[in-house]
Enzyme design. Structure first.
Site, mmCIF file in Angstrom:
data_model
loop_
_atom_site.group_PDB
_atom_site.id
_atom_site.type_symbol
_atom_site.label_atom_id
_atom_site.label_comp_id
_atom_site.label_asym_id
_atom_site.label_seq_id
_atom_site.Cartn_x
_atom_site.Cartn_y
_atom_site.Cartn_z
ATOM 1 N N ASP A 1 0.854 -1.182 0.000
ATOM 2 C CA ASP A 1 0.000 0.000 0.000
ATOM 3 C C ASP A 1 0.895 1.239 0.000
ATOM 4 O O ASP A 1 1.673 1.443 0.929
ATOM 5 C CB ASP A 1 -0.871 -0.048 1.261
ATOM 6 N N ILE A 2 0.767 2.071 -1.011
ATOM 7 C CA ILE A 2 1.631 3.245 -1.125
ATOM 8 C C ILE A 2 1.461 4.201 0.052
ATOM 9 O O ILE A 2 2.397 4.906 0.419
ATOM 10 C CB ILE A 2 1.424 3.966 -2.475
ATOM 11 N N GLY B 1 -5.178 1.639 -13.251
ATOM 12 C CA GLY B 1 -6.388 1.253 -12.538
ATOM 13 C C GLY B 1 -7.619 1.640 -13.345
ATOM 14 O O GLY B 1 -7.815 1.179 -14.471
ATOM 15 N N ASP C 1 -5.624 7.888 -5.421
ATOM 16 C CA ASP C 1 -5.914 9.278 -5.069
ATOM 17 C C ASP C 1 -6.738 9.363 -3.784
ATOM 18 O O ASP C 1 -6.383 10.091 -2.853
ATOM 19 C CB ASP C 1 -6.655 9.931 -6.240
#
Length: 173
Positions: free
Chosen positions: A10-11, A124, A34
């Site tokens: 997970d960024i 995505g 985002d």
């Protein structure tokens, strides 16, 4: 020389000088990466984005461009927002995708970031084919990273993305 690494995860959990956000042109949050960055980073990121919209980016951030804000509660100094292109079967937009990586790296270098974490931009909801997106990302980062940027980390949420980037790293070596 900039080191390129892959992380399955997970960024928003990364520790880096700069985390790149696959933003939409409004800069006001959305879905996917985002939305996750805005939720985890907190209201400070949105406040900075609103200030950018009120000043230089009244019409939003153009596709392929990048701009930095605070990272809020993320374990980073900055979030670099970049707007990826929507994939098209009828129009080659690969230069715009490459520009996302190139301009994000330029902004990172200007800020003095030594470590930068990227998602797989446009792969995505924007529909970019993962293998092609990985190839463009790896090639562009290899060609564009400033010497000041010591590490570029591609943070990939699922196994399919990780494998595509692993293949691209091997091919583009």
């Amino acid at each position: 020389m900039t080191e390129l690494t892959l992380v399955h995860g997970d960024i928003t959990e990364q520790r880096a000088d700069a985390i790149v956000n696959a933003a939409n042109s409004s800069l006001l949050g959305g879905g996917g990466v985002d939305g996750a960055i805005h939720r985890r980073g907190g209201p400070e990121i949105l406040a900075d984005c609103r200030a950018l919209r009120a000043s230089r980016y009244g019409r939003g951030l153009a596709t392929g461009r990048a701009v930095a804000t605070t990272a809020g509660r993320l374990d980073a100094r900055w979030v670099i927002h970049t707007v990826g292109p929507v994939w098209s079967r009828d129009e080659d937009r690969s230069d715009l995708l490459a520009s996302c990586y190139r301009t994000s790296l330029r902004v990172a270098a200007e800020l003095g970031a030594r470590t930068v974490a990227f998602p797989a931009v446009s792969t995505g909801i924007y529909g970019w084919p993962m293998d092609d997106g990985a190839r463009i990302a790896v090639r562009t980062v290899r060609e564009s990273a400033a010497p000041e940027v010591e590490e570029v980390r591609f943070v990939l949420y699922d196994e399919r993305a990780y494998e595509a980037f692993e293949t691209a790293l091997a091919i583009e070596a």
